[in-house]
Design an enzyme around this catalytic site. Structure first.
Site, PDB file in Angstrom:
ATOM      1  N   TYR A  41      34.170   9.072  72.887  1.00 26.12           N
ATOM      2  CA  TYR A  41      33.449   8.232  73.843  1.00 26.12           C
ATOM      3  C   TYR A  41      32.180   8.935  74.289  1.00 26.12           C
ATOM      4  O   TYR A  41      32.156  10.157  74.440  1.00 26.12           O
ATOM      5  CB  TYR A  41      34.312   7.968  75.078  1.00 26.12           C
ATOM      6  CG  TYR A  41      35.502   7.060  74.830  1.00 26.12           C
ATOM      7  CD1 TYR A  41      35.409   5.971  73.974  1.00 26.12           C
ATOM      8  CD2 TYR A  41      36.707   7.279  75.491  1.00 26.12           C
ATOM      9  CE1 TYR A  41      36.493   5.130  73.773  1.00 26.12           C
ATOM     10  CE2 TYR A  41      37.795   6.438  75.300  1.00 26.12           C
ATOM     11  CZ  TYR A  41      37.685   5.370  74.431  1.00 26.12           C
ATOM     12  OH  TYR A  41      38.748   4.543  74.242  1.00 26.12           O
ATOM     13  N   HIS A 205      37.138   1.806  84.962  1.00 27.71           N
ATOM     14  CA  HIS A 205      37.356   2.682  83.809  1.00 27.71           C
ATOM     15  C   HIS A 205      38.510   3.650  83.990  1.00 27.71           C
ATOM     16  O   HIS A 205      38.755   4.497  83.127  1.00 27.71           O
ATOM     17  CB  HIS A 205      36.051   3.421  83.465  1.00 27.71           C
ATOM     18  CG  HIS A 205      35.009   2.499  82.910  1.00 27.71           C
ATOM     19  ND1 HIS A 205      33.915   2.070  83.619  1.00 27.71           N
ATOM     20  CD2 HIS A 205      34.935   1.868  81.705  1.00 27.71           C
ATOM     21  CE1 HIS A 205      33.197   1.243  82.887  1.00 27.71           C
ATOM     22  NE2 HIS A 205      33.791   1.095  81.717  1.00 27.71           N
ATOM     23  N   ARG A 235      25.057  -1.546  73.502  1.00 24.81           N
ATOM     24  CA  ARG A 235      26.047  -0.529  73.176  1.00 24.81           C
ATOM     25  C   ARG A 235      27.102  -1.196  72.301  1.00 24.81           C
ATOM     26  O   ARG A 235      27.335  -2.408  72.432  1.00 24.81           O
ATOM     27  CB  ARG A 235      26.667  -0.031  74.482  1.00 24.81           C
ATOM     28  CG  ARG A 235      27.932   0.700  74.359  1.00 24.81           C
ATOM     29  CD  ARG A 235      28.458   1.218  75.689  1.00 24.81           C
ATOM     30  NE  ARG A 235      29.666   1.959  75.399  1.00 24.81           N
ATOM     31  CZ  ARG A 235      30.880   1.450  75.467  1.00 24.81           C
ATOM     32  NH1 ARG A 235      31.085   0.220  75.861  1.00 24.81           N
ATOM     33  NH2 ARG A 235      31.921   2.184  75.127  1.00 24.81           N
ATOM     34  N   ASN A 237      31.135  -1.066  70.874  1.00 23.43           N
ATOM     35  CA  ASN A 237      32.465  -0.540  71.148  1.00 23.43           C
ATOM     36  C   ASN A 237      33.417  -1.121  70.094  1.00 23.43           C
ATOM     37  O   ASN A 237      33.145  -2.188  69.548  1.00 23.43           O
ATOM     38  CB  ASN A 237      32.874  -0.989  72.561  1.00 23.43           C
ATOM     39  CG  ASN A 237      34.197  -0.412  72.985  1.00 23.43           C
ATOM     40  OD1 ASN A 237      34.497   0.730  72.678  1.00 23.43           O
ATOM     41  ND2 ASN A 237      34.993  -1.212  73.683  1.00 23.43           N
ATOM     42  N   GLU A 279      32.660  -4.909  69.783  1.00 23.40           N
ATOM     43  CA  GLU A 279      31.935  -5.552  70.882  1.00 23.40           C
ATOM     44  C   GLU A 279      30.505  -5.051  70.903  1.00 23.40           C
ATOM     45  O   GLU A 279      30.272  -3.847  70.859  1.00 23.40           O
ATOM     46  CB  GLU A 279      32.563  -5.170  72.228  1.00 23.40           C
ATOM     47  CG  GLU A 279      33.974  -5.679  72.428  1.00 23.40           C
ATOM     48  CD  GLU A 279      34.554  -5.217  73.762  1.00 23.40           C
ATOM     49  OE1 GLU A 279      33.912  -4.383  74.447  1.00 23.40           O
ATOM     50  OE2 GLU A 279      35.646  -5.688  74.110  1.00 23.40           O
ATOM     51  N   TYR A 330      45.442   4.668  73.560  1.00 20.46           N
ATOM     52  CA  TYR A 330      44.734   3.698  74.416  1.00 20.46           C
ATOM     53  C   TYR A 330      44.234   2.518  73.578  1.00 20.46           C
ATOM     54  O   TYR A 330      44.333   1.359  73.974  1.00 20.46           O
ATOM     55  CB  TYR A 330      43.568   4.362  75.148  1.00 20.46           C
ATOM     56  CG  TYR A 330      42.725   3.374  75.924  1.00 20.46           C
ATOM     57  CD1 TYR A 330      43.197   2.788  77.094  1.00 20.46           C
ATOM     58  CD2 TYR A 330      41.465   2.995  75.457  1.00 20.46           C
ATOM     59  CE1 TYR A 330      42.440   1.852  77.796  1.00 20.46           C
ATOM     60  CE2 TYR A 330      40.695   2.061  76.152  1.00 20.46           C
ATOM     61  CZ  TYR A 330      41.196   1.497  77.315  1.00 20.46           C
ATOM     62  OH  TYR A 330      40.434   0.564  77.995  1.00 20.46           O
ATOM     63  N   LYS A 331      43.713   2.823  72.389  1.00 20.99           N
ATOM     64  CA  LYS A 331      43.207   1.746  71.540  1.00 20.99           C
ATOM     65  C   LYS A 331      44.339   0.967  70.873  1.00 20.99           C
ATOM     66  O   LYS A 331      44.090  -0.056  70.241  1.00 20.99           O
ATOM     67  CB  LYS A 331      42.257   2.314  70.482  1.00 20.99           C
ATOM     68  CG  LYS A 331      40.871   2.674  71.063  1.00 20.99           C
ATOM     69  CD  LYS A 331      39.920   3.116  69.972  1.00 20.99           C
ATOM     70  CE  LYS A 331      38.542   3.495  70.495  1.00 20.99           C
ATOM     71  NZ  LYS A 331      37.732   2.324  70.871  1.00 20.99           N
TER      72      LYS A 331
HETATM   73  C1  HEM Z   1      26.936   2.394  79.627  1.00 19.76           C
HETATM   74  C2  HEM Z   1      27.893   1.785  80.295  1.00 19.76           C
HETATM   75  C3  HEM Z   1      29.345   1.803  79.912  1.00 19.76           C
HETATM   76  C4  HEM Z   1      30.035   2.645  79.075  1.00 19.76           C
HETATM   77  C5  HEM Z   1      29.508   3.846  78.283  1.00 19.76           C
HETATM   78  C6  HEM Z   1      31.407   2.181  79.064  1.00 19.76           C
HETATM   79  C7  HEM Z   1      32.430   2.758  78.344  1.00 19.76           C
HETATM   80  C8  HEM Z   1      33.689   2.246  78.165  1.00 19.76           C
HETATM   81  C9  HEM Z   1      34.665   2.745  77.224  1.00 19.76           C
HETATM   82  C10 HEM Z   1      34.471   3.910  76.289  1.00 19.76           C
HETATM   83  C11 HEM Z   1      35.770   1.969  77.330  1.00 19.76           C
HETATM   84  C12 HEM Z   1      37.051   2.088  76.486  1.00 19.76           C
HETATM   85  C13 HEM Z   1      36.933   1.067  75.376  1.00 19.76           C
HETATM   86  C14 HEM Z   1      37.810   1.219  74.158  1.00 19.76           C
HETATM   87  O1  HEM Z   1      38.095   2.322  73.685  1.00 19.76           O
HETATM   88  O2  HEM Z   1      38.173   0.181  73.590  1.00 19.76           O
HETATM   89  C15 HEM Z   1      35.491   0.970  78.333  1.00 19.76           C
HETATM   90  C16 HEM Z   1      36.365   0.012  78.747  1.00 19.76           C
HETATM   91  C17 HEM Z   1      36.063  -0.954  79.645  1.00 19.76           C
HETATM   92  N1  HEM Z   1      34.837  -1.149  80.263  1.00 19.76           N
HETATM   93 FE1  HEM Z   1      33.201  -0.005  80.139  1.00 19.76          FE
HETATM   94  N2  HEM Z   1      31.528   1.105  79.876  1.00 19.76           N
HETATM   95  C18 HEM Z   1      30.296   0.840  80.416  1.00 19.76           C
HETATM   96  C19 HEM Z   1      29.969  -0.161  81.310  1.00 19.76           C
HETATM   97  C20 HEM Z   1      30.861  -1.076  81.771  1.00 19.76           C
HETATM   98  C21 HEM Z   1      30.556  -2.083  82.754  1.00 19.76           C
HETATM   99  C22 HEM Z   1      29.222  -2.252  83.454  1.00 19.76           C
HETATM  100  C23 HEM Z   1      31.693  -2.828  82.927  1.00 19.76           C
HETATM  101  C24 HEM Z   1      31.986  -4.003  83.801  1.00 19.76           C
HETATM  102  C25 HEM Z   1      31.136  -4.683  84.440  1.00 19.76           C
HETATM  103  C26 HEM Z   1      32.700  -2.277  82.027  1.00 19.76           C
HETATM  104  C27 HEM Z   1      33.966  -2.794  81.883  1.00 19.76           C
HETATM  105  C28 HEM Z   1      34.948  -2.249  81.076  1.00 19.76           C
HETATM  106  C29 HEM Z   1      36.294  -2.777  80.996  1.00 19.76           C
HETATM  107  C30 HEM Z   1      36.831  -3.998  81.761  1.00 19.76           C
HETATM  108  C31 HEM Z   1      36.998  -1.966  80.103  1.00 19.76           C
HETATM  109  C32 HEM Z   1      38.485  -2.104  79.719  1.00 19.76           C
HETATM  110  C33 HEM Z   1      39.259  -1.191  80.659  1.00 19.76           C
HETATM  111  C34 HEM Z   1      40.766  -1.383  80.573  1.00 19.76           C
HETATM  112  O3  HEM Z   1      41.374  -0.983  79.564  1.00 19.76           O
HETATM  113  O4  HEM Z   1      41.331  -1.934  81.542  1.00 19.76           O
HETATM  114  N3  HEM Z   1      32.158  -1.223  81.352  1.00 19.76           N
HETATM  115  N4  HEM Z   1      34.217   1.150  78.826  1.00 19.76           N
END
Ligand code: HEM
Length: 346
Positions: A41, A205, A235, A237, A279, A330-331
């Site tokens: 990550y 997060h 970005r 994912n 995504e 987690y994934k």
């Molecule tokens: C540069 C900004 C961001 C980064 C680098 C980031 C990074 C991440 C990463 C690495 C994951 C795990 C995903 C996976 O392995 O499948 C994640 C999950 C998630 N992110 Fe972010 N994120 C960012 C911004 C945001 C924002 C702004 C939101 C919401 C408004 C958000 C909502 C979520 C949600 C809902 C999850 C799933 C969490 C869960 O498992 O319940 N993220 N994000």
């Protein structure tokens, strides 16, 4: 309220767009740089609207990828979910202007990006607040008044969600923190918009291993707080998903519907039917309110489709094999990746 009308006759440009052959790999946003062998990550953000060539084609020229021949099917799915479950749209008090800001930004962008299919006329009848929106692919034809909530069916936020395949998320800054204040989300990957809305970046997060401990949540928050108004970023994912039928809605709300998909594929060894779920997330600072978007467009290709491109299959096998245990868990593929890796390599 002016009720939208739907024409049944497609324009020649719309008919041509929807009759393109379906090829999930040609426009797949391949999530790894060419030489990447170890995935971790990071705040992996890049300028948006830049075309990226891949082993199978290219992606990324526009903010919205309508999805070619699959657009109508995706939008039918989205509209069915929104009709059945109003809780997929959450708008916290005070976000109304941001919703109009988002609608106008996207309609202007769609009109520019798809001039033969999407049309926004501004200043209708000499009124600078009156607009006319037409979407030739869905037959939408709607006049609305900016700021008058009832001038557009469902209000501006949900109306937009019913026109674009992206999940829409809005974040605002309060007291030095970013909060998830509005979401119209039908295709969440194992999370729930009604559970998460109102949370700050750290709370959201919290379930993600390593992210906050390694300072990535803080850096992501800083990046978003400093996001300039004149540049759009994106970005990518990725994860694996189970649905052979390309189910986009794998939200927590729908868990009973998809929770047994992966166990069934694993039991039967149908590795080629697993989906690589990718995504593309767009970060935009909206011009009127300064609200920041985190809009998510979900793409999928089955592992069988991926395997047709040996360079992809090799890289995906290496990344999956090398991923630390807690990230793989987690994934969701911690307990079956030892089957997928050799299958991708044969
Ligand atoms: C540069 C900004 C961001 C980064 C680098 C980031 C990074 C991440 C990463 C690495 C994951 C795990 C995903 C996976 O392995 O499948 C994640 C999950 C998630 N992110 Fe972010 N994120 C960012 C911004 C945001 C924002 C702004 C939101 C919401 C408004 C958000 C909502 C979520 C949600 C809902 C999850 C799933 C969490 C869960 O498992 O319940 N993220 N994000």
């Amino acid at each position: 309220m002016t009720v939208e009308t739907r024409s049944t006759q497609l324009t020649p440009a719309a008919a041509a767009y929807l009759s393109q052959p379906v090829d999930h790999c040609a426009t797949l946003p391949w999530p790894f740089p060419d030489d990447l062998a170890e995935f971790r990550y990071s705040v992996n953000v890049d300028p948006a609207m830049v075309s990226r060539p891949t082993a199978a084609g290219e992606w990324g020229r526009t903010i919205v990828d309508l999805g070619g021949a699959e657009y109508v099917e995706i939008m039918d799915d989205r509209r069915r979910i929104l009709d059945q479950d109003p809780d997929r749209v959450k708008l916290r008090p005070g976000m109304e202007l941001a919703a109009w800001d988002l609608l106008l930004y996207y309609f202007r962008d769609l009109d520019r990006s798809y001039p033969e299919l999407m049309h926004l006329t501004e200043g209708v009848d000499g009124d600078p607040l009156r607009f006319h929106w037409r979407n030739d692919l869905l037959g939408t034809d709607q006049v609305f008044v900016l700021g008058e909530w009832d001038s557009i069916p469902y209000g501006p936020f949900e109306f937009l969600a019913r026109e674009v395949p992206d999940d829409l998320l809005l974040v605002t800054e309060r007291d030095g923190r970013l909060y998830f204040d509005a979401g119209a989300v039908t295709f969440a990957a194992a999370w729930s918009v009604s559970f998460d809305v109102g949370m700050d970046m750290y709370e959201i997060h919290n379930p993600v291993p390593r992210l906050t401990n390694e300072g990535i949540t803080a850096r992501a928050e800083q990046f978003l707080m400093r996001l300039p108004a004149d540049k759009v970023y994106r970005r990518v994912n990725w994860t694996l998903s189970g649905s052979g039928s390309r189910k986009l809605d794998v939200s927590l709300e729908e868990l009973p519907e998809w929770g047994t998909d992966i166990p069934a594929l694993v039991r039967d060894g149908r590795w080629g039917e697993l989906q690589l779920r990718i995504e593309v997330e767009h970060f935009i600072r909206l011009p009127m309110t300064g609200t920041v978007t985190f809009n998510i467009r979900t793409h999928m290709a089955s592992l069988a489709e991926i395997k047709a491109f040996p360079v992809w299959a090799r890289q995906l096998a290496t990344v999956i094999e090398e991923l630390p245990e807690e990230l793989a868990t987690y994934k969701g593929f911690g307990d079956y990746r030892h089957h997928v890796v050799p299958w991708l390599r044969t």
